[in-house]
Design a protein around this motif. Structure first.
Motif, PDB file in Angstrom:
ATOM      1  N   ALA A  98      12.831 111.878  48.116  1.00  0.00           N
ATOM      2  CA  ALA A  98      12.817 110.140  48.612  1.00  0.00           C
ATOM      3  C   ALA A  98      12.666 109.297  49.897  1.00  0.00           C
ATOM      4  O   ALA A  98      13.651 110.562  50.755  1.00  0.00           O
ATOM      5  CB  ALA A  98      13.819 109.940  47.489  1.00  0.00           C
ATOM      6  N   VAL A  99      12.013 109.313  50.013  1.00  0.00           N
ATOM      7  CA  VAL A  99      11.166 108.403  51.303  1.00  0.00           C
ATOM      8  C   VAL A  99      12.191 106.672  51.290  1.00  0.00           C
ATOM      9  O   VAL A  99      11.634 106.674  50.656  1.00  0.00           O
ATOM     10  CB  VAL A  99      10.659 108.624  52.612  1.00  0.00           C
ATOM     11  N   THR A 100      12.076 106.273  52.548  1.00  0.00           N
ATOM     12  CA  THR A 100      12.284 104.871  52.278  1.00  0.00           C
ATOM     13  C   THR A 100      11.270 104.086  52.548  1.00  0.00           C
ATOM     14  O   THR A 100      10.264 104.618  53.826  1.00  0.00           O
ATOM     15  CB  THR A 100      12.896 104.646  53.494  1.00  0.00           C
ATOM     16  N   THR A 101      10.546 102.912  51.577  1.00  0.00           N
ATOM     17  CA  THR A 101      10.032 102.145  51.955  1.00  0.00           C
ATOM     18  C   THR A 101      10.478 100.649  52.422  1.00  0.00           C
ATOM     19  O   THR A 101       9.347 100.360  52.938  1.00  0.00           O
ATOM     20  CB  THR A 101       9.160 102.226  50.300  1.00  0.00           C
ATOM     21  N   GLU A 102      11.150 100.311  51.925  1.00  0.00           N
ATOM     22  CA  GLU A 102      11.852  98.979  53.044  1.00  0.00           C
ATOM     23  C   GLU A 102      13.151  98.892  52.950  1.00  0.00           C
ATOM     24  O   GLU A 102      13.928  99.857  52.015  1.00  0.00           O
ATOM     25  CB  GLU A 102      11.456  98.232  51.690  1.00  0.00           C
ATOM     26  N   LEU A 103      13.921  98.425  53.905  1.00  0.00           N
ATOM     27  CA  LEU A 103      14.872  98.666  54.558  1.00  0.00           C
ATOM     28  C   LEU A 103      15.426  97.204  55.036  1.00  0.00           C
ATOM     29  O   LEU A 103      14.737  96.476  55.877  1.00  0.00           O
ATOM     30  CB  LEU A 103      15.763  99.479  54.965  1.00  0.00           C
ATOM     31  N   LYS A 104      16.429  96.689  54.179  1.00  0.00           N
ATOM     32  CA  LYS A 104      16.960  94.760  54.676  1.00  0.00           C
ATOM     33  C   LYS A 104      18.507  95.155  54.947  1.00  0.00           C
ATOM     34  O   LYS A 104      19.201  95.833  53.959  1.00  0.00           O
ATOM     35  CB  LYS A 104      17.170  94.356  53.461  1.00  0.00           C
ATOM     36  N   THR A 105      18.655  94.928  56.273  1.00  0.00           N
ATOM     37  CA  THR A 105      19.968  94.966  56.691  1.00  0.00           C
ATOM     38  C   THR A 105      21.289  94.171  57.188  1.00  0.00           C
ATOM     39  O   THR A 105      20.013  93.097  57.555  1.00  0.00           O
ATOM     40  CB  THR A 105      20.789  96.078  58.046  1.00  0.00           C
ATOM     41  N   ASN A 106      21.597  93.337  57.023  1.00  0.00           N
ATOM     42  CA  ASN A 106      23.023  91.913  57.186  1.00  0.00           C
ATOM     43  C   ASN A 106      24.199  92.913  58.391  1.00  0.00           C
ATOM     44  O   ASN A 106      24.215  92.925  57.121  1.00  0.00           O
ATOM     45  CB  ASN A 106      23.129  91.527  55.948  1.00  0.00           C
ATOM     46  N   TYR A 107      23.920  91.765  59.099  1.00  0.00           N
ATOM     47  CA  TYR A 107      25.478  92.345  60.364  1.00  0.00           C
ATOM     48  C   TYR A 107      26.069  91.223  59.739  1.00  0.00           C
ATOM     49  O   TYR A 107      25.865  89.987  60.320  1.00  0.00           O
ATOM     50  CB  TYR A 107      24.140  92.746  62.088  1.00  0.00           C
TER      51      TYR A 107
END
Length: 156
Positions: A98-107
């Motif tokens: 599997a590979v990343t297709t979308e990443l959302k990050t909150n700091y």
């Protein structure tokens, strides 16, 4: 090149010597585990908490700091992505990855201290798409960053 490394080792700052040591660690880890160089620079060594949760406990190093002396946001996103990716890939049969297709990050707060912990778990496991969540905590167990990611499952 060897002279430059020697000069840095003998005359450089503690931080510069730590970066050289991390480069050696990254090369060694790549050779021993066939992992990405970045994993070696970050000192990633993971473990399953349970069958649905994966964790990295990492020491903070000068490599991770931005110019303000706190953990760079890209490093926090990388820790989340790496924990999620490790969990999903360790859960798949050998003929899949599997590979990343979308990443959302909150700091949520600055990354400071001696160590960080990144944990990942599943939100949804489809045959083609897997949705996950990941969090990074400081040594006082405070949430530093949280993210979600989507991974596509492919045949080798």
């Amino acid at each position: 090149m060897n002279e430059e490394w020697k000069t840095i080792w003998e005359e450089g700052s503690d931080e510069e010597r730590q970066i050289l040591a991390l480069a050696v660690q990254a090369i060694r880890q790549r050779r021993e585990r066939n992992s990405a160089f970045l994993s070696g620079f970050l000192g990633l060594k993971g473990e399953f908490v349970d069958e649905n949760t994966y964790r990295f406990d990492v020491p903070l190093t000068p490599f991770m700091h931005n110019s303000l002396g706190v953990v760079h946001g890209g490093i926090l996103a990388t820790l989340i992505d790496s924990a999620m990716g490790s969990l999903v890939n360790r859960s798949l049969p050998p003929d899949r990855y599997a590979v990343t297709t979308e990443l959302k990050t909150n700091y949520l707060r600055p990354g400071k201290g001696e160590r960080l912990r990144a944990e990942a778990s599943f939100l949804h496991r489809g045959q083609t798409l897997v949705v996950m969540q990941g969090s990074v905590y400081d040594e006082r167990d405070r949430l530093i960053a949280h993210g979600t990611g989507t991974f596509i499952v492919l045949k080798r």
